[in-house]
Motif scaffolding. Structure first.
Motif, PDB file in Angstrom:
ATOM      1  N   THR A   1      -1.191 -10.260 -13.267  1.00  0.00           N
ATOM      2  CA  THR A   1      -0.367  -8.821 -13.407  1.00  0.00           C
ATOM      3  C   THR A   1       0.769  -7.679 -13.354  1.00  0.00           C
ATOM      4  O   THR A   1       1.572  -7.506 -13.754  1.00  0.00           O
ATOM      5  CB  THR A   1      -1.230  -8.362 -11.951  1.00  0.00           C
ATOM      6  OG1 THR A   1      -2.342  -7.724 -11.572  1.00  0.00           O
ATOM      7  CG2 THR A   1      -1.081  -6.797 -11.574  1.00  0.00           C
ATOM      8  N   VAL A   2       1.962  -9.600 -12.237  1.00  0.00           N
ATOM      9  CA  VAL A   2       2.684  -8.816 -12.845  1.00  0.00           C
ATOM     10  C   VAL A   2       4.017  -9.541 -14.012  1.00  0.00           C
ATOM     11  O   VAL A   2       4.796  -8.769 -14.471  1.00  0.00           O
ATOM     12  CB  VAL A   2       3.484 -10.213 -11.239  1.00  0.00           C
ATOM     13  CG1 VAL A   2       5.719 -10.196 -11.994  1.00  0.00           C
ATOM     14  CG2 VAL A   2       4.225  -9.964 -10.707  1.00  0.00           C
TER      15      VAL A   2
ATOM     16  N   THR B   1      -1.133  -1.337  -9.338  1.00  0.00           N
ATOM     17  CA  THR B   1      -1.674  -2.413  -8.869  1.00  0.00           C
ATOM     18  C   THR B   1      -1.086  -3.931  -8.323  1.00  0.00           C
ATOM     19  O   THR B   1      -1.367  -4.896  -7.717  1.00  0.00           O
ATOM     20  CB  THR B   1      -2.614  -3.626 -10.790  1.00  0.00           C
ATOM     21  OG1 THR B   1      -3.676  -2.246 -11.127  1.00  0.00           O
ATOM     22  CG2 THR B   1      -3.458  -4.877 -10.045  1.00  0.00           C
ATOM     23  N   VAL B   2       0.324  -4.067  -8.789  1.00  0.00           N
ATOM     24  CA  VAL B   2       1.387  -5.044  -8.021  1.00  0.00           C
ATOM     25  C   VAL B   2       1.204  -4.594  -6.542  1.00  0.00           C
ATOM     26  O   VAL B   2       1.847  -5.522  -6.357  1.00  0.00           O
ATOM     27  CB  VAL B   2       2.432  -4.983  -9.573  1.00  0.00           C
ATOM     28  CG1 VAL B   2       3.478  -5.934  -8.416  1.00  0.00           C
ATOM     29  CG2 VAL B   2       2.289  -5.249 -10.153  1.00  0.00           C
ATOM     30  N   SER B   3       1.623  -3.198  -6.879  1.00  0.00           N
ATOM     31  CA  SER B   3       1.776  -2.817  -5.030  1.00  0.00           C
ATOM     32  C   SER B   3       0.111  -2.988  -4.167  1.00  0.00           C
ATOM     33  O   SER B   3       0.216  -3.584  -3.550  1.00  0.00           O
ATOM     34  CB  SER B   3       1.695  -1.459  -4.872  1.00  0.00           C
ATOM     35  OG  SER B   3       2.526  -0.872  -5.446  1.00  0.00           O
TER      36      SER B   3
ATOM     37  N   ASN C   1      -2.943   8.764  -6.047  1.00  0.00           N
ATOM     38  CA  ASN C   1      -4.068   8.004  -6.030  1.00  0.00           C
ATOM     39  C   ASN C   1      -3.721   6.979  -5.345  1.00  0.00           C
ATOM     40  O   ASN C   1      -4.610   5.752  -6.257  1.00  0.00           O
ATOM     41  CB  ASN C   1      -5.484   7.936  -6.321  1.00  0.00           C
ATOM     42  CG  ASN C   1      -6.740   7.213  -5.583  1.00  0.00           C
ATOM     43  OD1 ASN C   1      -6.966   7.156  -4.381  1.00  0.00           O
ATOM     44  ND2 ASN C   1      -7.858   6.837  -6.093  1.00  0.00           N
ATOM     45  N   ALA C   2      -2.525   6.690  -4.843  1.00  0.00           N
ATOM     46  CA  ALA C   2      -1.883   5.672  -5.299  1.00  0.00           C
ATOM     47  C   ALA C   2      -0.893   4.442  -3.934  1.00  0.00           C
ATOM     48  O   ALA C   2      -0.783   5.336  -3.401  1.00  0.00           O
ATOM     49  CB  ALA C   2      -0.904   5.026  -6.748  1.00  0.00           C
ATOM     50  N   TYR C   3      -0.347   3.582  -3.822  1.00  0.00           N
ATOM     51  CA  TYR C   3       0.026   2.952  -2.341  1.00  0.00           C
ATOM     52  C   TYR C   3       1.328   2.144  -3.341  1.00  0.00           C
ATOM     53  O   TYR C   3       1.079   1.879  -4.432  1.00  0.00           O
ATOM     54  CB  TYR C   3      -0.692   2.181  -2.068  1.00  0.00           C
ATOM     55  CG  TYR C   3      -2.044   2.467  -0.888  1.00  0.00           C
ATOM     56  CD1 TYR C   3      -1.978   2.838  -0.193  1.00  0.00           C
ATOM     57  CD2 TYR C   3      -3.072   2.149  -1.894  1.00  0.00           C
ATOM     58  CE1 TYR C   3      -2.557   3.012   0.819  1.00  0.00           C
ATOM     59  CE2 TYR C   3      -4.517   2.910  -1.117  1.00  0.00           C
ATOM     60  CZ  TYR C   3      -4.282   3.262   0.031  1.00  0.00           C
ATOM     61  OH  TYR C   3      -5.345   3.703   1.194  1.00  0.00           O
ATOM     62  N   TRP C   4       2.287   1.827  -2.507  1.00  0.00           N
ATOM     63  CA  TRP C   4       3.450   1.188  -2.766  1.00  0.00           C
ATOM     64  C   TRP C   4       3.852   0.420  -1.578  1.00  0.00           C
ATOM     65  O   TRP C   4       3.390   1.325  -0.431  1.00  0.00           O
ATOM     66  CB  TRP C   4       4.350   1.885  -3.243  1.00  0.00           C
ATOM     67  CG  TRP C   4       5.009   2.917  -3.151  1.00  0.00           C
ATOM     68  CD1 TRP C   4       6.421   2.821  -1.732  1.00  0.00           C
ATOM     69  CD2 TRP C   4       4.080   4.585  -3.184  1.00  0.00           C
ATOM     70  NE1 TRP C   4       6.121   4.564  -1.641  1.00  0.00           N
ATOM     71  CE2 TRP C   4       5.586   5.343  -2.491  1.00  0.00           C
ATOM     72  CE3 TRP C   4       3.324   5.248  -3.823  1.00  0.00           C
ATOM     73  CZ2 TRP C   4       5.357   6.700  -2.313  1.00  0.00           C
ATOM     74  CZ3 TRP C   4       3.762   6.296  -3.515  1.00  0.00           C
ATOM     75  CH2 TRP C   4       4.128   7.189  -2.493  1.00  0.00           C
TER      76      TRP C   4
END
Length: 153
Positions: free
Chosen positions: A76-77, A95-97, A123-126
């Motif tokens: 992914t990175v 996705t990396v997060s 709808n995402a995290y970090w």
């Protein structure tokens, strides 16, 4: 410049260097430092340097004899390093997060200085270092403070 804007600039300027003071072991330290650099770039709507930071993460993960991060993280990175623009980088950063957050949880990382943030609109995290205010990498300046802290590392 208003005081609130100045404080925001100061927080953003300090973010990339913070990981060096977290006391993380390798490859967590390098991965986190470079991740925070990418986060900083995305929240300021700046693609310059994202590729280099992602490549540094790739190198740190590849050099790790303990294989701390799963192969999916390296893949992914790699996609993030190959991103051609800000929009693509933001999509892959989701996705990396998630993968970084999963790795932190699995390793029971507890620095007291890193925070998992969620934005319902994206709808995402970090992960970020500022405990007081969300700095949203998915909307950048358009919705820079959209998000809530959901966990601490």
């Amino acid at each position: 410049m208003k005081l609130s804007s100045l404080l925001f600039v100061l927080v953003l300027t300090a973010t990339p260097a913070l990981a060096a003071n977290l006391g993380l072991s390798e490859p967590y330290e390098t991965v986190t430092e470079q991740y925070l650099i990418i986060h900083h770039k995305l929240i300021t709507d700046n693609f310059d340097g994202v590729t280099t930071a992602a490549q540094t993460i790739q190198q740190a993960v590849a050099a790790d004899p303990h294989k701390t991060f799963p192969p999916e993280f390296a893949q992914t990175v790699g996609q993030l390093a190959a991103a051609q623009d800000l929009h693509a980088a933001r999509q892959i950063f989701k996705t990396v997060s998630i993968q970084l957050i999963d790795a932190f949880k699995l390793a029971k990382i507890n620095t007291g200085s890193l925070h998992e943030v969620y934005c319902p609109l994206a709808n995402a995290y970090w992960v970020q270092s500022d405990p007081k205010m969300a700095h949203n990498p998915y909307f950048g300046k358009a919705r820079e403070n959209c998000g809530d802290t959901v966990a601490n590392f």
